[in-house]
Design a protein around this motif. Structure first.
Motif, PDB file in Angstrom:
ATOM      1  N   TYR A 147       1.250  -0.803  -0.380  1.00  0.00           N
ATOM      2  CA  TYR A 147       0.234  -0.381  -0.921  1.00  0.00           C
ATOM      3  C   TYR A 147       0.583   1.051  -0.049  1.00  0.00           C
ATOM      4  N   LYS A 148       1.176   1.825  -0.714  1.00  0.00           N
ATOM      5  CA  LYS A 148       1.342   3.134  -1.101  1.00  0.00           C
ATOM      6  C   LYS A 148       0.710   4.483  -0.251  1.00  0.00           C
ATOM      7  N   PRO A 149       1.434   5.037   0.462  1.00  0.00           N
ATOM      8  CA  PRO A 149       0.051   6.037   0.984  1.00  0.00           C
ATOM      9  C   PRO A 149      -0.119   7.296  -0.177  1.00  0.00           C
ATOM     10  N   ARG A 150      -1.172   7.842  -0.390  1.00  0.00           N
ATOM     11  CA  ARG A 150      -1.818   9.206  -1.223  1.00  0.00           C
ATOM     12  C   ARG A 150      -1.009  10.451   0.316  1.00  0.00           C
ATOM     13  N   PRO A 151      -0.972  11.356  -0.865  1.00  0.00           N
ATOM     14  CA  PRO A 151      -0.242  12.130   0.333  1.00  0.00           C
ATOM     15  C   PRO A 151      -1.062  12.973   1.708  1.00  0.00           C
ATOM     16  N   GLY A 152      -0.193  12.580   2.771  1.00  0.00           N
ATOM     17  CA  GLY A 152      -0.863  13.717   3.317  1.00  0.00           C
ATOM     18  C   GLY A 152      -1.791  12.243   4.704  1.00  0.00           C
ATOM     19  N   GLN A 153      -1.453  10.462   3.983  1.00  0.00           N
ATOM     20  CA  GLN A 153      -2.583   9.865   4.530  1.00  0.00           C
ATOM     21  C   GLN A 153      -2.173   8.924   4.894  1.00  0.00           C
ATOM     22  N   GLU A 154      -1.021   8.869   5.292  1.00  0.00           N
ATOM     23  CA  GLU A 154      -0.457   8.017   5.630  1.00  0.00           C
ATOM     24  C   GLU A 154      -0.767   7.785   6.880  1.00  0.00           C
TER      25      GLU A 154
END
Length: 104
Positions: free
Chosen positions: A9-16
């Motif tokens: 799962y690669k996090p979307r920006p700001g969604q870590e």
């Protein structure tokens, strides 16, 4: 017989943090649906922040049935809001003979 799965799962920006929370809490609903085993998952992070999860499905039938399961589809929508799915072979760590990760 169970089936071990590797999910990336690669996090979307700001969604870590939202992704990490979801990954830490998504197996109990799948267990309640009888889709995954009680085996503890392994969670780790790549150098670029992608989260890698190793977990066990109950069977190939459970995997096939997941696509028609509303609880699973609801989880997938939540994942899609916070990440992109990545193919393991696209991750730099998997290009090495021995892949190393940050434990989560």
């Amino acid at each position: 017989m169970g089936s071990i799965s590797v999910a990336c799962y690669k996090p979307r920006p700001g969604q870590e943090e939202a992704l990490l929370d979801l990954v830490r809490n998504h197996l109990p609903p799948l267990r309640a649906e009888g889709l995954v085993t009680d085996r503890a998952p392994i969670l780790m992070r790549t150098a670029d922040g992608t989260i890698v999860e190793v977990f066990e499905w109950v069977s190939q039938e459970a995997i096939a049935g997941a696509h028609g399961n509303q609880a699973v589809r609801d989880l997938w929508k939540r994942f899609e809001a916070v990440c992109w799915y990545e193919t393991p072979s696209n991750l730099a760590e998997f290009q090495n003979m021995f892949a190393h990760f940050e434990p989560i």
